[in-house]
Design an enzyme around this catalytic site. Structure first.
Site, PDB file in Angstrom:
ATOM      1  N   LEU A   1       0.833  -1.207   0.000  1.00  0.00           N
ATOM      2  CA  LEU A   1       0.000   0.000   0.000  1.00  0.00           C
ATOM      3  C   LEU A   1       0.863   1.250   0.000  1.00  0.00           C
ATOM      4  CD1 LEU A   1      -2.644   1.503   0.175  1.00  0.00           C
ATOM      5  CD2 LEU A   1      -2.604   1.199   2.648  1.00  0.00           C
TER       6      LEU A   1
ATOM      7  N   ASN B   1      -6.032   3.999 -18.146  1.00  0.00           N
ATOM      8  CA  ASN B   1      -7.445   3.606 -18.149  1.00  0.00           C
ATOM      9  C   ASN B   1      -8.345   4.570 -17.379  1.00  0.00           C
ATOM     10  OD1 ASN B   1      -7.453   2.884 -15.344  1.00  0.00           O
ATOM     11  ND2 ASN B   1      -6.586   0.898 -15.865  1.00  0.00           N
TER      12      ASN B   1
ATOM     13  N   HIS C   1     -12.212  -2.749 -10.269  1.00  0.00           N
ATOM     14  CA  HIS C   1     -10.805  -2.636  -9.860  1.00  0.00           C
ATOM     15  C   HIS C   1     -10.417  -3.685  -8.827  1.00  0.00           C
ATOM     16  CE1 HIS C   1      -7.049  -1.028  -8.257  1.00  0.00           C
ATOM     17  NE2 HIS C   1      -7.611  -1.059  -7.059  1.00  0.00           N
TER      18      HIS C   1
ATOM     19  N   ARG D   1      31.585   7.478  10.281  1.00  0.00           N
ATOM     20  CA  ARG D   1      31.303   7.753   8.865  1.00  0.00           C
ATOM     21  C   ARG D   1      32.605   7.786   8.063  1.00  0.00           C
ATOM     22  NH1 ARG D   1      30.088  14.233   7.927  1.00  0.00           N
ATOM     23  NH2 ARG D   1      31.573  15.031   9.457  1.00  0.00           N
TER      24      ARG D   1
ATOM     25  N   SER E   1      29.542  14.358   2.753  1.00  0.00           N
ATOM     26  CA  SER E   1      29.196  14.320   4.166  1.00  0.00           C
ATOM     27  C   SER E   1      28.985  12.891   4.655  1.00  0.00           C
ATOM     28  CB  SER E   1      27.933  15.144   4.422  1.00  0.00           C
ATOM     29  OG  SER E   1      27.713  15.328   5.797  1.00  0.00           O
TER      30      SER E   1
ATOM     31  N   GLU F   1      16.008  10.387  -2.272  1.00  0.00           N
ATOM     32  CA  GLU F   1      16.214   9.303  -1.323  1.00  0.00           C
ATOM     33  C   GLU F   1      15.386   8.068  -1.659  1.00  0.00           C
ATOM     34  OE1 GLU F   1      15.458  12.384  -0.378  1.00  0.00           O
ATOM     35  OE2 GLU F   1      17.103  13.133   0.884  1.00  0.00           O
TER      36      GLU F   1
ATOM     37  N   HIS G   1      25.301  10.557  10.566  1.00  0.00           N
ATOM     38  CA  HIS G   1      24.646  11.538  11.440  1.00  0.00           C
ATOM     39  C   HIS G   1      23.540  10.830  12.216  1.00  0.00           C
ATOM     40  CE1 HIS G   1      26.798  13.855   8.497  1.00  0.00           C
ATOM     41  NE2 HIS G   1      26.580  14.993   9.155  1.00  0.00           N
TER      42      HIS G   1
ATOM     43  N   ASP H   1      22.553  21.155  13.944  1.00  0.00           N
ATOM     44  CA  ASP H   1      21.460  21.102  12.975  1.00  0.00           C
ATOM     45  C   ASP H   1      20.105  20.901  13.637  1.00  0.00           C
ATOM     46  OD1 ASP H   1      22.850  21.657  10.715  1.00  0.00           O
ATOM     47  OD2 ASP H   1      23.151  19.579  10.113  1.00  0.00           O
TER      48      ASP H   1
ATOM     49  N   HIS I   1      17.092  17.108  12.233  1.00  0.00           N
ATOM     50  CA  HIS I   1      18.116  16.228  11.682  1.00  0.00           C
ATOM     51  C   HIS I   1      18.563  15.147  12.667  1.00  0.00           C
ATOM     52  CE1 HIS I   1      18.183  19.003   8.423  1.00  0.00           C
ATOM     53  NE2 HIS I   1      19.311  18.561   7.899  1.00  0.00           N
TER      54      HIS I   1
END
Length: 712
Positions: free
Chosen positions: A201, A234, A311, A405, A432, A459, A510, A518, A522
């Protein structure tokens, strides 16, 4: 996987070059399609003007006028029951009625789409696509994706007719039932011949709108000339005519995205129109093609065609009988006429011949280009190079402190040298997220051999594209990256990764309030808990260099489940006692001054907070406490260990437990027990330097010490 989707849609994605069965043309140069866009379809009307919801009078008049026009057109196009039908029409009607009968027997499903899309489905599977039904995983096959998975009986009928062993008559008659190979939406892990799982869904609601402008935008940018999408035009959604809420020009939108667009005006009986459109699409080499095919949803049903009522529910016995009479179909349910069966039976032999021819060419290639052939073979088979894990870096407590990171980038670059199928990139945050492969350039239209994928601010599309890469071939190992909090923008794609057993590596930096200034927008809080709740996914939060390497080893080895690596922005020390092997266990002891598996208290940390637990342990030991420190980098991996191992790490007799993690405490009661304490953050973060936020929110060694004294 039943869906209450609001769109009716059929789409096929044909990634390799497509050629007519039996023709001399072949697709020897196999280029990947890195996109799996889902395209909304808009066409059709409700059956009676009185059922149109209240809206402006002009819209009501327009809808009613269009309705009457299309109903008349549908009546003209409906096949005359007394006319002699061609074998193609007979085959198309076989597809329609297999779908009708399966939905009717299950009293559940979506017959309208298969009834309307049967002509294009027939032409694709019977005349155009290259595949071997006896080997659904042949590498050089054409790939078909039905993004409107609720219409899956279209694909099941086609797989059955084409001779796939995965969809026999008993599978059709057990549509949507427990244990069947014909679930309510296509599942690649259930039914060989289905390439990807589609149409949950959320996928329906989000992907069809976001991917259409994310993945399709990239497909246009990359000029994916081997990608052909069929758009079932359709005009029907669950609520009625799509003009109620959708009036944009799909043609112009896709032209703006850099696609070639073709319109087939008669998708119900215009077989030659469909064939001509495919021929034209194949001739366009420098851009993907959208073929808009105008169809009548529920074609052939006298009272429900061209309406929303066809449908998502069975036609009903009376309407099934009426449809059989209308289309001149005298057969019992699930019957495939002998001439249709004979016609389709050739695909097994043709497919085997196609595969044999390709294998012979690959054998020639192996003789001439041994290294390249070995690399391609590893991608086809998924067999990892011997000793690949030796490329992973290791660290000692004397190694400099570093953000995980940054350690992640070191691992990616080390692995890229030994894993030819590793490729990926970031959603416009590579500098980053630290995800650039330094020895490679950017994957672009003119540089397809490079391995840095520039996804842009997409994303959701990024995750979906990586799913396509992972499911294309076992040896392809895609990774993608963004800030951990932005998994909210791609959650549906990540869920599809887990559901469809696509081993994507999600590099999420992060990872906590440690990102600092931030602020709350964030700073992920509930994200760790939410992914731990998701089945068939590994949520890994490494604490230092060795654990980051261990997380990558786990992620590479798990080709049938995705991994999320939550990585820090701030520098972290390399701790004594961490190891690659420990990560593979999920949770393990990094320090302990107890004996007999009877510590006074167990301190448990993940990621950047493991350092805090270790510091608290040092202070508690000075006071005479026997303290065990456990790194709990992956709950899922720990759960998979033996009872004996779990007892050796978290002995049941020791109820004095304290966990610390810079995120929601939800779920930690499972680890610390009813007498333990979970230190975390059950509110949103704040904008300030990381150290200040940690102190103000109580994510400190002092808090751990106080809690340990309280519980022990």
């Amino acid at each position: 996987m039943a869906s209450t989707s609001s769109l009716s849609l059929s789409q096929a994605l044909l990634a390799p070059a497509i050629s007519h069965h039996g023709s001399a043309h072949s697709s020897d140069h196999h280029r990947l399609s890195l996109s799996t866009p889902s395209l909304p379809s808009f066409s059709g009307l409700k059956s009676t003007p009185s059922s149109i919801p209240l809206t402006t009078s002009s819209l009501r008049r327009r809808l009613a006028a269009r309705q009457q026009t299309q109903i008349r057109a549908a009546a003209v196009e409906t096949l005359d029951a007394t006319a002699e039908t061609s074998l193609v029409e007979k085959s198309v009607n076989t597809i329609r009625f297999l779908a009708i009968d399966a939905v009717e027997k299950a009293n559940s499903g979506h017959p309208g789409l298969p009834m309307g899309c049967a002509p294009m489905g027939h032409i694709l599977y019977d005349e155009i696509m290259r595949y071997n039904p006896k080997n659904p995983y042949w590498f050089n096959r054409d790939r078909f994706v039905l993004s409107a998975g609720h219409g899956c009986m279209l694909q099941y009928a086609l797989l059955h007719l084409a001779g796939y062993d995965s969809v026999k008559e008993e599978d059709l008659t057990s549509f949507r039932q427990w244990g069947s190979k014909t679930p309510g939406h296509p599942e690649n892990f259930e039914t060989p011949g289905v390439e990807v799982t589609t149409d949950t869904l959320y996928w329906e609601m989000v992907v069809k709108w976001r991917i259409a402008n994310e993945a399709c935008s990239l497909a246009g940018h990359w000029g994916l000339g081997k990608l052909i999408a069929f758009y079932d035009d359709n005009h029907i959604s669950i609520d009625g005519d799509t003009a109620l809420a959708f009036t944009e020009s799909v043609d112009k939108r896709f032209e703006g995205l850099g696609w070639h667009v073709i319109w087939v005006k008669n998708g119900n009986t215009g077989y030659d129109e469909i064939r001509a459109a495919i021929k034209e699409a194949k001739a366009v080499k420098d851009k993907p093609t959208l073929i808009k095919v105008t169809t009548t949803i529920g074609f052939g049903s006298p009272n429900k065609a061209n309406s929303y009522s066809v449908h998502g529910s069975a036609l009903g016995a009376k309407e099934v009988d009426a449809t059989r009479k209308n289309l001149g179909w005298p057969y019992e349910p699930f019957h495939v006429p002998e001439d249709v069966k004979k016609h389709w039976s050739r695909h097994a032999a043709e497919g085997a011949a196609l595969e044999a021819k390709w294998n012979a060419k690959f054998a020639e290639y192996q003789k001439k280009y041994k290294e390249e052939a070995a690399e391609l073979k590893s991608i086809i088979t998924g067999e990892l190079p011997s000793g690949w894990e030796k490329a992973l870096p290791t660290y000692t407590p004397e190694s400099p402190a570093e953000a995980t990171r940054n350690l992640s980038q070191t691992n990616l670059n080390a692995l890229a040298k030994v894993l030819p199928g590793l490729l990926g990139g970031s959603a416009d945050l590579a500098s980053s997220n630290m995800t650039l492969l330094k020895m490679f350039g950017d994957f672009q239209k003119d540089t397809p051999e490079e391995r840095n994928v520039r996804f842009g601010v997409r994303e959701h599309g990024m995750g979906a594209i990586c799913n396509g890469i992972a499911l294309h071939s076992p040896g392809l190992i895609p990774y993608c990256a963004t800030f951990f909090v932005f998994t909210d923008y791609m959650r549906a794609a990540i869920r599809i990764s887990a559901l469809s057993e696509a081993g994507v590596i999600y590099v999420m930096t992060h990872d906590s309030i440690g990102l600092g200034e931030d602020g709350p927008t964030h700073q992920p809080i509930e994200h760790l808990a939410s992914f731990r709740a998701m089945p068939n996914i590994l949520m890994l939060r490494p604490a230092d260099g060795n654990e980051t390497a261990g997380a990558y080893k786990v992620a590479v080895l798990n080709r049938k489940r995705p991994s999320i690596l939550a990585l820090s922005r701030q520098k972290l020390p390399n701790l004594a006692g961490t190891s690659i092997e420990g990560v593979e266990r999920g949770g393990y002891i990094i320090s302990d001054n107890s004996s007999g598996n009877k510590p006074d208290v167990i301190l448990i940390g993940t990621g950047s907070e493991l350092e805090i637990a270790a510091k608290a342990a040092e202070e508690l030991r000075k006071g005479g406490k026997a303290v065990r420190v456990v790194s709990f980098v992956s709950w899922e991996l720990f759960d998979e260990q033996s009872d004996a191992y779990k007892e050796s790490v978290l002995p049941a007799a020791v109820s004095a437990r304290v966990s610390i993690e810079a995120g929601s405490t939800f779920g930690w009661e499972k680890i610390v027990g009813p007498k333990g304490k979970a230190i975390g953050i059950d509110r949103f973060g704040a904008s300030a330097p990381a150290g200040k936020i940690y102190k103000e929110l109580g994510i400190t060694a002092e808090a751990v010490i106080a809690a340990a004294k309280e519980v022990s």
